[in-house]
Design an enzyme around this catalytic site. Structure first.
Site, PDB file in Angstrom:
ATOM      1  CG  LEU A  33      -1.928  -1.212   0.993  1.00  0.00           C
ATOM      2  CD1 LEU A  33      -2.743  -0.854   2.451  1.00  0.00           C
ATOM      3  CD2 LEU A  33      -2.694  -1.477   0.256  1.00  0.00           C
ATOM      4  CG  HIS A  37      -3.057   1.208  -2.763  1.00  0.00           C
ATOM      5  ND1 HIS A  37      -1.837   1.160  -2.666  1.00  0.00           N
ATOM      6  CD2 HIS A  37      -2.921   0.790  -3.767  1.00  0.00           C
ATOM      7  CE1 HIS A  37      -1.419  -0.033  -3.792  1.00  0.00           C
ATOM      8  NE2 HIS A  37      -2.360  -0.276  -4.243  1.00  0.00           N
ATOM      9  N   GLY A 149      -8.064   3.346  -8.634  1.00  0.00           N
ATOM     10  CA  GLY A 149      -8.246   4.502  -8.926  1.00  0.00           C
ATOM     11  C   GLY A 149      -7.388   4.722 -10.313  1.00  0.00           C
ATOM     12  CD  GLN A 150      -8.759   8.613 -14.386  1.00  0.00           C
ATOM     13  OE1 GLN A 150     -10.347   7.899 -14.331  1.00  0.00           O
ATOM     14  NE2 GLN A 150      -9.292   8.461 -15.868  1.00  0.00           N
ATOM     15  CE  LYS A 151      -0.244   3.399 -10.796  1.00  0.00           C
ATOM     16  NZ  LYS A 151      -0.499   2.493 -11.553  1.00  0.00           N
ATOM     17  CG  ASP A 152      -3.975   0.424 -12.758  1.00  0.00           C
ATOM     18  OD1 ASP A 152      -3.458   0.110 -13.925  1.00  0.00           O
ATOM     19  OD2 ASP A 152      -4.232   0.742 -11.054  1.00  0.00           O
ATOM     20  CB  SER A 188       2.946  -1.430  -5.693  1.00  0.00           C
ATOM     21  OG  SER A 188       2.249  -1.694  -5.123  1.00  0.00           O
TER      22      SER A 188
END
Length: 500
Positions: A33, A37, A149-152, A188
């Site tokens: 995390l 996260h 998350g918007q990152k993915d 991560s």
């Protein structure tokens, strides 16, 4: 309830059966995390009575050549972070517990049009593995809301499509990317990077920002926007580019021209580490929060007009739903209204005179929502949880298009946490009481006791800032504007200056 760590589906089902009432927020993770996260957990904590976090490194989403064996694992550290963030349950099953001794034979296959582009070109079965485990986890946890998350961004779009296609009773909440000071998106896998590689990796975000700047300067052709990003990437020789592409953020269809909104996404390797990032290209969102009586409505309407953006009149939206409830002759109670909300189709359009015009089910009701009957009932309708959930979703639908200015108690912290400009508009209790006293006297209410107004406003602030759901608070990245001693025009000038 006290914090618990569960490791088997049977334990999770038993726990789930003890929950009576209260909403459940779910954050699926693979552990290791980081602040990204934790921001998902914070959102879940703010919006739900119970928060469940899963920690499961999903083998189905790793190809044989990928980093499954060395993927970072530290359950004890993750447990401590979750407990500190006031998580109620960690669900951390083993592979055998979740997939069975012989693995899982039934899989969930998302649409090929969404999995064969972007990361799907090099990770051919990745999203099938993600979709299978996400579906299984949602079935076990049965949350009201699940946070991604918007990152993915590709994963988020696929999960939203999965939930819609399979009619799963869960709201998927997308949360903004959290970044390091350099702009590098938290991941991560960042811990694989050396200090020098981290400096180079920040070039991914800089390249996306170049495209965003070009978009705001009027560039709309995909090829031109991608060229802007690639020009910046060329300054970082350590970045081994896999792709830069521009797609629709919901359908993932490639775009040649960005008409309203686009997603520019990037994947690259820094050394042996693969990283992804993205930015939404859209007209800006300006969110104006602040306590009652600070002048948010008046200022927001004028700022929108000056910037040529939509004034998202959230008060009018609540009034519109109230009019719809009254027009249908419904009882104002949660069960009745919640069951009927799917039949309420709301639309706003900018208007020079009123700020915005309002339609419900193709009928314009701009004037009707200001009647005494609606005014009398709007507080009761607004207090229904289903109405708030419905209208937040509607507001976020407008937000995906961009190009708006909105105000409210939690517009910047809850509704539009990824707003381009956040303003926390405030004034001292004494100043707000003085303004209120003047307004009441002009309306013919006679002499108004100023100390009593101050006590009333202070108590309203206390209630708003301590309420369980979406309390009034200043977002960490908001600009505070204290309006004591300022004219409305001066306040508007300052906010417009920040936006430009």
């Amino acid at each position: 309830m006290t914090f618990v760590l569960l490791t088997t589906p049977a334990q999770l089902r038993d726990y789930r059966n003890t929950i009576v009432g209260g909403s459940i927020g779910f954050v699926p993770t693979m552990g290791a995390l980081h602040p990204g996260h934790l921001s998902l957990i914070e959102n879940a904590r703010r919006e739900n009575e119970i928060v469940i976090v899963s920690i499961f490194i999903n083998p189905l989403q790793f190809a044989p050549t990928e980093d499954l064996q060395r993927y970072p694992r530290d359950l004890e550290r993750d447990r401590q972070l979750c407990e500190k963030a006031r998580v109620d349950v960690i669900f951390a099953p083993t592979v055998e517990e979740l997939l069975g001794k012989h693995g899982i034979a039934t899989t969930v296959v998302p649409p090929e049009s969404m999995t064969s582009i972007l990361c799907g070109r090099s990770r051919t079965e990745h999203f099938q593995g993600v979709a299978t485990i996400v579906t299984k986890l949602l079935n076990l946890v049965q949350p009201d809301r699940a946070y991604f998350g918007q990152k993915d961004a590709q994963q988020l779009a696929i999960v939203r499509r999965l939930v819609a296609d399979l009619s799963l009773p869960v709201e998927i909440v997308g949360c903004p990317i959290v970044r390091e000071a350099s702009g590098l998106a938290y991941s991560s896998r960042n811990q694989y990077l050396s200090s020098q590689e981290k400096e180079s990796a920040a070039g991914l975000y800089r390249s996306l920002r170049q495209a965003q700047t070009a978009f705001r300067q009027g560039v709309r052709r995909s090829v031109d926007l991608i060229d802007r990003a690639k020009s910046e990437l060329a300054t970082e020789p350590e970045i081994q580019l896999e792709y830069v592409e521009l797609v629709h953020p919901e359908t993932l269809e490639p775009l040649e021209i960005v008409e309203t909104v686009g997603l520019i996404a990037i994947a690259a390797r820094i050394g042996s580490t693969r990283l992804i990032d993205n930015l939404l290209l859209r007209q800006p969102i300006v969110a104006i929060d602040g306590p009652a009586g600070a002048g948010k409505s008046t200022v927001t309407r004028q700022v929108a007009r000056r910037l040529g953006l939509l004034y998202l009149d959230t008060g009018a939206m609540y009034r519109a739903v109230t009019w719809w409830v009254l027009d249908a002759g419904m009882e104002i109670e949660e069960k009745t209204v919640a069951a009927a909300l799917d039949g309420c189709h709301l639309e706003l359009q900018p208007d020079e005179a009123s700020g915005c015009r309002v339609w419900v089910n193709d009928r314009e009701i701009t004037r009707e929502i200001r009647t005494p009957e609606v005014t009398e009932k709007v507080s009761a309708v607004s207090a229904l949880p289903s109405v708030r959930q419905f209208l937040v979703a509607q507001q976020q639908r407008y937000g995906r298009r961009g190009g708006l200015v909105a105000e409210g108690r939690d517009i910047g912290t809850c509704v539009f946490p990824d707003a381009d400009v956040k303003i926390f508009l405030t004034a001292s209790v004494a100043e707000r009481a003085r303004r209120r006293q003047k307004d009441l006297e002009q309306q013919g209410h006679g002499s108004i006791d100023l100390p009593e107004l101050e006590r009333s406003i202070a108590e309203r602030d206390r209630q708003d800032s301590t309420r369980a759901i979406s309390p009034l608070r200043k977002a960490d990245d908001a600009i505070e504007v204290s309006t004591d001693g300022m004219t409305i025009e001066e306040v508007i000038d300052r906010i417009v200056g920040y936006c430009r």
